[in-house]
Design a protein around this motif. Sequence first.
Motif, PDB file in Angstrom:
ATOM      1  N   MET A  34       0.815  -1.066   0.159  1.00 35.44           N
ATOM      2  CA  MET A  34       0.113  -0.058  -0.060  1.00 35.44           C
ATOM      3  C   MET A  34       0.941   1.333  -0.019  1.00 35.44           C
ATOM      4  SD  MET A  34      -2.958  -1.114  -0.200  1.00 35.44           S
ATOM      5  CE  MET A  34      -3.877   0.362  -0.045  1.00 35.44           C
ATOM      6  N   GLY A  35       0.320   2.087  -0.805  1.00 38.31           N
ATOM      7  CA  GLY A  35       1.160   3.367  -0.639  1.00 38.31           C
ATOM      8  C   GLY A  35       0.222   4.647  -0.537  1.00 38.31           C
ATOM      9  N   TRP A  36       0.699   5.593  -0.074  1.00 39.72           N
ATOM     10  CA  TRP A  36       0.210   7.077   0.026  1.00 39.72           C
ATOM     11  C   TRP A  36       0.970   8.030  -1.010  1.00 39.72           C
ATOM     12  CZ3 TRP A  36      -4.369   8.311   2.207  1.00 39.72           C
ATOM     13  CH2 TRP A  36      -5.013   7.418   3.294  1.00 39.72           C
ATOM     14  N   PHE A  37       0.126   8.634  -1.639  1.00 37.89           N
ATOM     15  CA  PHE A  37       0.446   9.795  -2.540  1.00 37.89           C
ATOM     16  C   PHE A  37      -0.023  10.974  -2.392  1.00 37.89           C
ATOM     17  CE2 PHE A  37       3.301   7.263  -5.686  1.00 37.89           C
ATOM     18  CZ  PHE A  37       2.909   6.005  -5.298  1.00 37.89           C
ATOM     19  N   ARG A  38       0.377  12.256  -2.943  1.00 39.29           N
ATOM     20  CA  ARG A  38      -0.540  13.312  -2.726  1.00 39.29           C
ATOM     21  C   ARG A  38      -0.089  14.012  -4.230  1.00 39.29           C
ATOM     22  NH1 ARG A  38       3.425  16.313   2.318  1.00 39.29           N
ATOM     23  NH2 ARG A  38       5.354  16.555   0.659  1.00 39.29           N
ATOM     24  N   THR A  91       0.137  20.787   2.140  1.00 39.93           N
ATOM     25  CA  THR A  91      -1.213  20.643   1.634  1.00 39.93           C
ATOM     26  C   THR A  91      -1.475  20.264   0.182  1.00 39.93           C
ATOM     27  OG1 THR A  91      -1.680  22.866   2.842  1.00 39.93           O
ATOM     28  CG2 THR A  91      -2.777  22.651   0.643  1.00 39.93           C
ATOM     29  N   ALA A  92      -2.488  19.193   0.236  1.00 38.27           N
ATOM     30  CA  ALA A  92      -2.440  18.383  -1.192  1.00 38.27           C
ATOM     31  C   ALA A  92      -3.746  17.865  -0.944  1.00 38.27           C
ATOM     32  CB  ALA A  92      -1.261  17.621  -1.448  1.00 38.27           C
ATOM     33  N   VAL A  93      -4.176  17.105  -2.116  1.00 36.10           N
ATOM     34  CA  VAL A  93      -4.943  15.839  -2.168  1.00 36.10           C
ATOM     35  C   VAL A  93      -4.173  14.506  -1.898  1.00 36.10           C
ATOM     36  CG1 VAL A  93      -6.690  14.510  -3.298  1.00 36.10           C
ATOM     37  CG2 VAL A  93      -6.668  16.946  -3.843  1.00 36.10           C
ATOM     38  N   TYR A  94      -4.432  13.879  -0.830  1.00 36.05           N
ATOM     39  CA  TYR A  94      -3.735  12.646  -0.486  1.00 36.05           C
ATOM     40  C   TYR A  94      -4.751  11.327  -1.126  1.00 36.05           C
ATOM     41  CZ  TYR A  94      -0.496  15.056   2.238  1.00 36.05           C
ATOM     42  OH  TYR A  94       0.546  15.808   2.653  1.00 36.05           O
ATOM     43  N   TYR A  95      -3.803  10.596  -1.680  1.00 34.60           N
ATOM     44  CA  TYR A  95      -4.587   9.302  -2.503  1.00 34.60           C
ATOM     45  C   TYR A  95      -3.726   7.949  -1.843  1.00 34.60           C
ATOM     46  CZ  TYR A  95      -5.993  12.510  -6.089  1.00 34.60           C
ATOM     47  OH  TYR A  95      -6.428  13.613  -6.580  1.00 34.60           O
ATOM     48  N   CYS A  96      -4.688   7.193  -1.340  1.00 39.04           N
ATOM     49  CA  CYS A  96      -3.953   5.726  -1.197  1.00 39.04           C
ATOM     50  C   CYS A  96      -4.075   4.882  -2.415  1.00 39.04           C
ATOM     51  CB  CYS A  96      -4.754   4.961  -0.009  1.00 39.04           C
ATOM     52  SG  CYS A  96      -6.406   4.453  -0.287  1.00 39.04           S
ATOM     53  N   ALA A  97      -3.209   3.862  -2.407  1.00 43.66           N
ATOM     54  CA  ALA A  97      -3.104   3.082  -3.803  1.00 43.66           C
ATOM     55  C   ALA A  97      -2.645   1.722  -3.407  1.00 43.66           C
ATOM     56  CB  ALA A  97      -2.078   3.572  -4.795  1.00 43.66           C
ATOM     57  N   ALA A  98      -2.927   0.643  -4.053  1.00 45.66           N
ATOM     58  CA  ALA A  98      -2.652  -0.599  -3.813  1.00 45.66           C
ATOM     59  C   ALA A  98      -1.880  -1.070  -4.969  1.00 45.66           C
ATOM     60  CB  ALA A  98      -3.893  -1.457  -3.685  1.00 45.66           C
ATOM     61  N   SER A  99      -0.923  -1.950  -4.638  1.00 44.73           N
ATOM     62  CA  SER A  99       0.233  -2.582  -5.681  1.00 44.73           C
ATOM     63  C   SER A  99       0.290  -4.262  -5.214  1.00 44.73           C
ATOM     64  CB  SER A  99       1.399  -2.087  -5.668  1.00 44.73           C
ATOM     65  OG  SER A  99       2.302  -2.588  -6.292  1.00 44.73           O
ATOM     66  N   ARG A 100       0.189  -4.734  -6.415  1.00 45.35           N
ATOM     67  CA  ARG A 100       0.245  -6.210  -6.481  1.00 45.35           C
ATOM     68  C   ARG A 100       1.605  -6.855  -5.926  1.00 45.35           C
ATOM     69  NH1 ARG A 100      -2.776  -5.915 -11.243  1.00 45.35           N
ATOM     70  NH2 ARG A 100      -5.063  -6.625 -10.879  1.00 45.35           N
ATOM     71  N   ASP A 113      -1.715  -0.544  -8.871  1.00 42.01           N
ATOM     72  CA  ASP A 113      -2.878  -0.993  -9.520  1.00 42.01           C
ATOM     73  C   ASP A 113      -4.311  -0.571  -9.450  1.00 42.01           C
ATOM     74  OD1 ASP A 113      -0.908  -3.676  -8.964  1.00 42.01           O
ATOM     75  OD2 ASP A 113      -1.444  -3.493 -11.019  1.00 42.01           O
ATOM     76  N   TYR A 114      -4.643   0.071  -8.041  1.00 40.63           N
ATOM     77  CA  TYR A 114      -5.836   0.484  -7.572  1.00 40.63           C
ATOM     78  C   TYR A 114      -5.738   2.028  -6.790  1.00 40.63           C
ATOM     79  CZ  TYR A 114      -7.134  -4.093  -8.589  1.00 40.63           C
ATOM     80  OH  TYR A 114      -7.369  -5.598  -9.554  1.00 40.63           O
ATOM     81  N   TRP A 115      -6.544   2.786  -7.165  1.00 40.37           N
ATOM     82  CA  TRP A 115      -6.434   4.156  -6.513  1.00 40.37           C
ATOM     83  C   TRP A 115      -7.830   4.530  -5.820  1.00 40.37           C
ATOM     84  CZ3 TRP A 115      -1.936   6.990  -6.293  1.00 40.37           C
ATOM     85  CH2 TRP A 115      -0.756   6.476  -6.977  1.00 40.37           C
ATOM     86  N   GLY A 116      -7.497   5.385  -4.826  1.00 41.04           N
ATOM     87  CA  GLY A 116      -8.618   5.827  -3.999  1.00 41.04           C
ATOM     88  C   GLY A 116      -9.186   6.990  -4.815  1.00 41.04           C
ATOM     89  N   GLN A 117     -10.335   7.697  -4.340  1.00 43.73           N
ATOM     90  CA  GLN A 117     -10.652   8.872  -4.708  1.00 43.73           C
ATOM     91  C   GLN A 117      -9.995  10.226  -4.477  1.00 43.73           C
ATOM     92  OE1 GLN A 117     -12.123   7.364  -2.271  1.00 43.73           O
ATOM     93  NE2 GLN A 117     -12.687   9.227  -0.944  1.00 43.73           N
ATOM     94  N   GLY A 118      -9.189  10.055  -3.241  1.00 45.81           N
ATOM     95  CA  GLY A 118      -8.311  11.224  -2.681  1.00 45.81           C
ATOM     96  C   GLY A 118      -9.183  11.961  -1.456  1.00 45.81           C
ATOM     97  N   THR A 119      -8.484  12.417  -0.570  1.00 43.99           N
ATOM     98  CA  THR A 119      -8.797  13.312   0.431  1.00 43.99           C
ATOM     99  C   THR A 119      -8.173  14.379   0.395  1.00 43.99           C
ATOM    100  OG1 THR A 119      -9.563  13.314   2.667  1.00 43.99           O
ATOM    101  CG2 THR A 119      -7.504  11.980   2.310  1.00 43.99           C
ATOM    102  N   GLN A 120      -8.774  15.756   0.686  1.00 41.93           N
ATOM    103  CA  GLN A 120      -8.089  17.064   0.752  1.00 41.93           C
ATOM    104  C   GLN A 120      -7.516  17.090   2.141  1.00 41.93           C
ATOM    105  OE1 GLN A 120      -7.614  19.491  -1.801  1.00 41.93           O
ATOM    106  NE2 GLN A 120      -6.380  20.199  -0.294  1.00 41.93           N
TER     107      GLN A 120
END
Length: 125
Positions: A34-38, A91-100, A113-120
Amino acid sequence: QVQLVESGGGLVQAGGSLRLSCAASGRTFSRYAMGWFRQPPGTEREFVAAITGTGSNTDYADSVKGRFTISRDNAKNTVYLQMNSLKPEDTAVYYCAASRRSMSTVPFTREYDYWGQGTQVTVSS
C-alpha cells in the motif's frame, strides 16, 4: 478488484496532526503493498510513503521522514498515514493506492494497480 476509500482529511494549522485512513474492499488485502501519494495544486502526484503487504517494511519521501508514519491493520483491511508537525507545503489531495507487488515499497505511481478517490488536506500557516 480492490476498492479504496480514504478518510480523515481536513483543515489543520501548521504544527498540527492528522490521521488519514484508507479502507480496502476484498479478502486479499495483505497481498497488496500500500502507498500514499499526494498531489499539491498544479503539480504532479508525488510519493509520500509505502508499506509492504505484511507491514514489515516501510519507505518514505525525504520531505516527510520523521513526521509521517504509515501503518496497516490487515485484520481491518485498512492502511493509515499519521501526519505530525504538518507544514503548509503538505497541503494536497492525498491518495492511497494498492500494488500487487506485495513485498516491495515502490515509490512510483505506475506500479500501483488501484487508487482511491483522494482526500483533501489543507495546512494553514
